[in-house]
Enzyme design. Structure first.
Site, mmCIF file in Angstrom:
data_model
loop_
_atom_site.group_PDB
_atom_site.id
_atom_site.type_symbol
_atom_site.label_atom_id
_atom_site.label_comp_id
_atom_site.label_asym_id
_atom_site.label_seq_id
_atom_site.Cartn_x
_atom_site.Cartn_y
_atom_site.Cartn_z
ATOM 1 N N HIS A 151 32.575 -10.971 4.252
ATOM 2 C CA HIS A 151 31.230 -11.228 4.766
ATOM 3 C C HIS A 151 30.502 -9.912 5.022
ATOM 4 C CE1 HIS A 151 33.755 -10.842 8.407
ATOM 5 N NE2 HIS A 151 32.669 -10.274 8.953
ATOM 6 N N TYR B 294 29.662 -1.863 15.882
ATOM 7 C CA TYR B 294 30.218 -3.159 15.509
ATOM 8 C C TYR B 294 30.126 -3.392 13.999
ATOM 9 C CZ TYR B 294 31.223 -8.135 15.580
ATOM 10 O OH TYR B 294 31.789 -9.364 15.357
ATOM 11 N N PRO C 91 -9.360 16.660 -23.633
ATOM 12 C CA PRO C 91 -10.795 16.811 -23.393
ATOM 13 C C PRO C 91 -11.230 16.082 -22.127
ATOM 14 C CG PRO C 91 -10.396 15.188 -25.112
ATOM 15 C CD PRO C 91 -9.072 15.809 -24.808
ATOM 16 N N GLY D 289 -12.649 13.417 -19.634
ATOM 17 C CA GLY D 289 -12.811 11.973 -19.698
ATOM 18 C C GLY D 289 -11.716 11.212 -20.405
ATOM 19 N N GLY E 54 -8.617 10.744 -19.288
ATOM 20 C CA GLY E 54 -7.731 10.046 -18.355
ATOM 21 C C GLY E 54 -6.627 10.888 -17.765
ATOM 22 N N SER F 159 -6.666 12.849 -15.012
ATOM 23 C CA SER F 159 -6.592 12.683 -13.553
ATOM 24 C C SER F 159 -6.062 11.304 -13.184
ATOM 25 C CB SER F 159 -7.971 12.904 -12.925
ATOM 26 O OG SER F 159 -8.436 14.219 -13.170
#
Length: 317
Positions: free
Chosen positions: A78, A116, A193, A195, A197, A199
């Site tokens: 268990h 425990y 270039p 724009g 993507g 970041s």
């Protein structure tokens, strides 16, 4: 209609006050069990899937949690566990952790439950720090700092203490806090270039993030997993960039102190390739290239590994 005489039966269709009260008592819902932060559980005959689910438990949900695997007197395997939650929860919410487990509100201290649950030595999970007796909030905040938790987490979990003792906690962090770096920080360069993507790619990278702004200072740096140097064109001193992208201990300046640099990943975005960031007349650009682990370039509609023809020097060696 005349009122009922004492002891007489009520008119047909009416219910006596005593009988109505009995009916209401019989149909009344049992009171909801109060929510609590500290619970213990036993899960008999755990499956591999249930054991693996422990990997999904988030340290941010617990002040402390421990789960041990045991075998009972009758030979039944268990899981014996204890959780000290940051937010109070009721039994149905705890069933989301282990649906089959038997849950009870915990007695004793966190340390008692720790002993425990770990008595047979087979501990599968520990998260956070056990609270000691009637430890004050300040003591818990200090323990969190000593355990290496980020100051933003300490401020969030102990807001009133941080307002009163924030400077002392920060000083403590500086004195005994993060261990110096002993691993190579992964360096990912993304070029293309405007724009395309770059970041966005960096922002979507998993992990806590620190954005390095132009200038000497690293104010706000708190050992975030990822450092992003966005729109870079060589505005960091060359020697500083070499140090933060290396594998050895290094400290960065914040106002009034220096803190260990321990971030696992640095992402640099730029419109220009790395060999255009610094003058080769004054800087050994080859030393920077060898620290770059991955270089991605924009190719029409996606980012791809930079071809060898773009690499003035080898990378990642």
């Amino acid at each position: 209609m005349a009122p009922c005489k004492p002891g007489s039966n009520p008119p047909k269709g009416r219910v006596s006050a005593a009988e109505g009260g009995a009916r209401r008592e019989a149909t009344r819902r049992p009171p909801r069990e109060a929510a609590a932060k500290r619970w213990c559980f036993t899960l008999n005959n755990p499956t591999e899937e249930e054991i693996k689910s422990l990997e999904t438990w988030l340290v941010s949900d617990f002040h402390y949690a421990i789960v041990g695997k045991e075998v009972g007197e009758q030979g039944t395997p268990h899981l014996q566990g204890f959780v000290h939650l940051k937010q109070k929860k009721r039994l149905p919410q705890l069933k989301q952790l282990f649906k089959r487990a038997h849950w009870e509100k915990a007695r004793g201290s966190d340390e008692d439950n720790e002993k425990y649950c770990s008595k047979e030595g087979n501990v599968l999970l520990t998260l956070g720090i056990p609270a000691k007796g009637n430890r004050s909030d300040l003591s818990e905040a200090v323990a969190a700092v000593k355990a290496g938790r980020a100051m933003t987490e300490v401020a969030r979990d102990f807001s009133e203490i941080y307002v009163k003792y924030g400077r002392g906690l920060r000083d403590l962090k500086l004195l005994i806090g993060q261990q110096p770096r002993d691993f190579k920080t992964e360096v990912i360069v993304i070029t293309g270039p405007p724009g395309c993507g770059k970041s966005r790619w960096a922002a979507d990278y998993p992990g806590s993030k620190f954005y390095k702004m132009k200038g000497e200072w690293w104010d706000g740096y708190d050992h975030q997993e990822v450092v992003i140097i966005d729109d870079f064109y060589g505005w960091l001193p060359f020697c500083e960039l070499l140090r933060v992208t290396d594998r050895y201990p290094h400290k960065v300046p914040v106002k009034g102190a220096f803190v260990e640099f321990t971030s696992r990943v640095i992402i640099v975005t730029s419109n220009s390739p790395p060999d255009a960031w610094y003058s080769e007349e004054r800087c050994c650009v080859q030393a920077l290239f060898r620290r770059i682990n991955k270089w991605l370039v924009w190719n029409h509609d996606k980012f791809e590994d930079a071809p060898d023809c773009m690499k003035k020097y080898p990378i990642n060696y």
